[in-house]
Design an enzyme around this catalytic site. Structure first.
Site, PDB file in Angstrom:
ATOM      1  N   VAL A  87       0.878  -1.167   0.000  1.00 24.93           N
ATOM      2  CA  VAL A  87       0.000   0.000   0.000  1.00 24.93           C
ATOM      3  C   VAL A  87       0.914   1.215   0.000  1.00 24.93           C
ATOM      4  O   VAL A  87       1.872   1.280   0.791  1.00 24.93           O
ATOM      5  CB  VAL A  87      -0.938   0.015   1.227  1.00 24.93           C
ATOM      6  CG1 VAL A  87      -1.762   1.295   1.267  1.00 24.93           C
ATOM      7  CG2 VAL A  87      -1.850  -1.210   1.217  1.00 24.93           C
ATOM      8  N   TYR A 131       0.707  -7.744  10.692  1.00 29.64           N
ATOM      9  CA  TYR A 131       0.326  -9.126  10.422  1.00 29.64           C
ATOM     10  C   TYR A 131      -0.059  -9.863  11.705  1.00 29.64           C
ATOM     11  O   TYR A 131      -1.032 -10.611  11.733  1.00 29.64           O
ATOM     12  CB  TYR A 131       1.456  -9.875   9.712  1.00 29.64           C
ATOM     13  CG  TYR A 131       1.827  -9.308   8.363  1.00 29.64           C
ATOM     14  CD1 TYR A 131       0.867  -8.809   7.486  1.00 29.64           C
ATOM     15  CD2 TYR A 131       3.146  -9.280   7.945  1.00 29.64           C
ATOM     16  CE1 TYR A 131       1.211  -8.299   6.250  1.00 29.64           C
ATOM     17  CE2 TYR A 131       3.505  -8.777   6.701  1.00 29.64           C
ATOM     18  CZ  TYR A 131       2.532  -8.283   5.864  1.00 29.64           C
ATOM     19  OH  TYR A 131       2.875  -7.779   4.638  1.00 29.64           O
TER      20      TYR A 131
END
Length: 158
Positions: A87, A131
């Site tokens: 991103v 994550y």
């Protein structure tokens, strides 16, 4: 918004691959061309797949996930290996990365795939924290090995 990539997205994907390589301090290793990506994603026999994150505000492409299928002999089913998740820095924190991973998780569960896995650089603390916040756990008992360039050719007997 997350959508499946189209051939028109290849220039943006290519640009973001290069941005990611620069972030990972390996821009000199990112030699793939737009044509190679186009063939890999949309050729006669696609080798990989991609999803695009698009800004709800202005419709701009702000991120991507590029992945391919792997196979677990232990589980007897395919899984997804996420090659790249990216991103753009100015768009981070808007939920795009999570939305891309959510889409891949949805594909896994919908198709009966047993795993969604990827690699992350040891020094990339922000990504590791992200994550792990989603429930992903490192596979610390495994070490990735790679053959490239001269070593690959030498083993192949060339």
């Amino acid at each position: 918004m997350i959508r499946t990539a189209t051939p028109a997205d290849v220039p943006a994907i290519h640009a973001m691959v290069r941005e990611l390589a620069d972030y990972e301090k390996a821009l000199d290793e990112a030699n793939a061309t737009e044509e190679q990506l186009r063939e890999a994603l949309f050729g006669e026999r696609p080798a990989a797949y991609a999803h695009i994150a698009v800004s709800d505000e202005d419709g701009e492409v702000v991120g991507f996930a590029l992945w391919f299928l792997n196979f677990s002999t232990w589980r007897g089913v395919h899984g997804i290996y996420l090659e790249d998740l990216y991103v753009r820095p100015e768009r981070r924190g808007g939920g795009h990365g999570k939305a891309l991973l959510t889409e891949l998780a949805r594909i896994c569960t919908e198709r009966g795939y047993g795993r969604l896995e990827w690699s992350v650089l040891d020094w990339n603390a922000p990504s590791i924290a992200f994550y792990e916040s989603l429930g992903a756990r490192p596979q610390e008992e495994w070490t990735v090995y790679r053959l490239t360039d001269g070593a690959l050719e030498e083993l192949a007997g060339k």
